[in-house]
Design an enzyme around this catalytic site. Structure first.
Site, short mmCIF file in Angstrom:
data_model
loop_
_atom_site.label_atom_id
_atom_site.label_comp_id
_atom_site.label_asym_id
_atom_site.label_seq_id
_atom_site.Cartn_x
_atom_site.Cartn_y
_atom_site.Cartn_z
N LYS A 130 8.65 21.63 -17.50
CA LYS A 130 8.85 20.68 -18.60
C LYS A 130 9.31 21.48 -19.83
O LYS A 130 8.82 22.58 -20.08
CB LYS A 130 7.50 19.99 -18.89
CG LYS A 130 7.50 19.06 -20.09
CD LYS A 130 8.03 17.71 -19.74
CE LYS A 130 8.09 16.81 -20.98
NZ LYS A 130 9.20 15.85 -20.88
N CYS B 179 18.91 17.02 -24.54
CA CYS B 179 17.96 15.92 -24.46
C CYS B 179 18.42 14.78 -25.35
O CYS B 179 18.63 14.97 -26.55
CB CYS B 179 16.56 16.35 -24.89
SG CYS B 179 15.42 14.96 -24.87
N LYS C 262 21.68 23.88 -19.87
CA LYS C 262 21.70 22.53 -19.30
C LYS C 262 22.60 21.64 -20.13
O LYS C 262 22.33 21.37 -21.30
CB LYS C 262 20.28 21.96 -19.25
CG LYS C 262 20.19 20.65 -18.46
CD LYS C 262 18.74 20.28 -18.18
CE LYS C 262 18.62 19.04 -17.33
NZ LYS C 262 17.22 18.73 -16.98
N THR D 184 14.13 12.55 -10.59
CA THR D 184 13.53 11.22 -10.48
C THR D 184 12.87 10.98 -9.11
O THR D 184 11.83 10.33 -9.02
CB THR D 184 14.60 10.14 -10.76
OG1 THR D 184 15.14 10.41 -12.06
CG2 THR D 184 14.02 8.75 -10.75
#
Lengths: 305, 251
Positions: free
Chosen positions: A47, A132, A167, A268
């Site tokens: 995370k 994000c 990312k 997911t």
């Protein structure tokens, strides 16, 4: 038949197989370890960690959409200090390759986080989250600014010899330009893609279904978009790509590798099937056997167009 | 942790839009606790994508029962399941109601489908006086599955008291010794807010089983935060709950 070689390299980082657990979908490993043997998985990406703890967004944080979900967790995390004291010891025990994902609101914060975490032997690489969509500061502000992505890569590179993965956001055009900048500034790889900005409204209350109004769309719904982004980068830039976006089974994973990914992350699906990672590893082995592939790395960018 | 397909043993309608589904499970049900839940995948494909959390309504031998109201795509699919078909269960998840406190009377408050976890709790409450307060919009939602000593309330006055469960509770508490009473509640957040306010200056224990949208159900998605009074970080309904002391939480 000889054992199939599932190992892949991402720059100097060698993974025992291409399966990685995506940041923000496995916490710090402890919960999902009740379902799956983390030592068998290529790598775990933690995370997002920020310098200070982040409370995250108020509820409602998630909602389901057709073959997907929207989330706006808001980078809730324990902060660097607590991560080192209480989370790393567990992650060290599980014997998987650990990639630490870092989120920040300023370039200085990225640098400070890397400086603090650099000395942790358990961390084998950094994934820098510049994409994000759910926080006001940082996140996408950087992800949509090609100069900022370049500067962050350059500054973080100067602080660590460990592999650096950036990312990338799909919420811009020309993702390959960003990958090019990452390569130029010394990044080892890119992850593509982070979630797509989306929203959903209740037609009776006329209010957004999540408190943050917009959230990040993930799940099978985004797979074609993710594949197209991986393809774009693979065609234009010589840099290892970690494919992410809606992978639910080994077939999705193979597709990403053929299109151009050296490894891939599953996210997911972990919520729905926390054993998916091991099932995918088994599926990859069978696929290789059936198609007479001895090294899975031969699949990477093997597309025929 | 168990995660696998389980065979449907029965699926019966108990009130308007309200069903009870029984599933055969291949593990021992002895350690299941009232208040715990399972996260259930209703299809074999990506639509609907996510699991749905359901608290355990009842346990008979190796069958677990879930009470549910048809409100959307997921519950609609479940309602069409017949004996012999399967659903994929993940669990048991979450904490449970604490029944070891020194209380002699249990007041059970269920708002609508919030009554779901209580048949199982009632089975576990031995040697206690039990009073069930079951609030609903209208008589069509009424049933008595696994319940005892029921007082109904309805918004439209079609059954029981014309009012809500807090009105029922007010009457009930006047006849009870607060120090020997414990309340167990489950229902919509509006009911919890009213209950929390009503109990502010009362000295009676109350545990609330909270509902939330969830993706994983076991703490990794962070999708179900709940705020605690005097605590800067969020707790998670799935992992730290779903049962909380009503005085601790911000609703």
């Amino acid at each position: 038949m000889n054992e199939i070689d599932l190992s892949v390299n991402i720059g100097s980082l060698k993974l025992k197989n291409p399966v990685m657990l995506a940041s923000g979908t496995v916490g710090y490993g402890n919960e999902i370890s009740e379902f799956t043997d983390l030592s068998k998985i290529g790598a775990i990406v933690t995370k997002s960690i920020s310098l200070k703890p982040r409370k995250g967004n108020p509820p409602q944080r998630i909602t389901e959409t057709p073959s997907g979900m929207l989330n706006a967790i808001g980078l809730a995390n324990v902060g660097v200090e607590e991560f080192i004291t209480h989370k790393i010891p567990f992650l060290k025990k599980i014997n998987s390759t650990l990639i630490c994902n870092i989120a920040a609101s300023s370039i200085e914060e990225y640098i400070e986080c890397v400086e603090i975490l650099e000395t942790q032997e358990t961390i084998k690489g950094f994934e820098i989250n510049v994409s994000c969509p759910n926080v006001k500061e940082g996140g996408l502000i950087f992800g949509n600014d090609i100069n900022a992505v370049g500067r962050i890569t350059e500054k973080v590179r100067a602080k660590t010899n460990k592999p650096i993965i950036i990312k990338l956001s799909p919420n811009n055009s020309n993702i390959s330009d960003y990958a090019e900048v990452v390569k130029k500034e010394g990044g080892d790889a890119v992850s593509a893609i982070n979630t797509l900005v989306g929203t959903a409204f209740d037609i009776y209350s006329r209010k957004p279904k999540i408190k943050n109004i917009t959230g990040g769309l993930s799940g099978p719904a985004i797979k074609p978009v993710a594949l197209a982004k991986v393809l774009e980068i693979s065609r234009k830039v010589d840099i290892p790509i970690i494919g992410i976006g809606g992978i639910f089974d080994w077939k999705d994973a193979v597709e990403f590798m053929i299109v151009g990914a050296s490894a891939f992350q599953i996210g997911t699906v972990n919520f729905v099937n926390p054993r998916a990672s091991l099932e995918i590893i088994e599926g990859l082995k069978k696929y290789c056997e059936e198609t007479s592939i001895t090294k899975i790395s031969d699949l990477i960018a093997s597309r025929i167009i | 942790m168990f995660i696998d397909d389980c065979v449907v043993a029965s699926n019966t309608k108990i009130a308007e839009n309200t069903f009870l589904i029984g599933l055969e499970v291949p593990f021992s049900t002895e350690k299941l606790l009232p208040g715990q839940f399972f996260n259930i995948k209703v299809s074999n494909n990506s639509f609907p994508l996510l699991r749905r959390p359901f608290s355990i309504s009842d346990v008979i031998e190796n069958r677990i029962y879930f009470m549910y109201k048809v409100v959307g795509e997921g519950t609609s699919i479940i309602s069409k399941k017949v004996k012999g078909e399967t659903l994929n269960l993940l669990g048991p998840l979450g904490n449970s109601f604490n029944i070891d406190d020194s209380f002699s009377t249990a007041i059970i408050i269920g708002g609508g489908i919030g009554i779901a976890p209580f048949p199982f709790l009632i089975k576990k409450l031995v040697n206690k006086n039990i009073q069930v307060l079951f609030g609903m919009r209208s008589k069509s939602e009424a049933h008595n599955y696994g319940l005892v000593n029921i007082n109904y309330s309805s918004d439209d006055g079609s059954i029981g008291l014309h009012g809500n469960v807090i009105d029922l509770l007010d009457v009930e508490l006047k006849n009870s010794d607060e120090t020997k009473t414990k309340i167990f509640a489950c229902g919509p957040n509006a009911m919890f807010r009213a209950l929390q306010k009503y109990l502010t200056n009362k000295n009676v224990l109350c545990e609330a089983s909270m509902e939330s949208a969830m993706a994983c159900g076991f703490g990794i998605c962070q999708g179900c935060p709940i705020e605690f009074k005097n605590n800067p970080s969020y707790n998670l309904i799935c992992k730290d709950g779903p049962v909380f002391n009503i005085k601790d939480i911000v609703i």
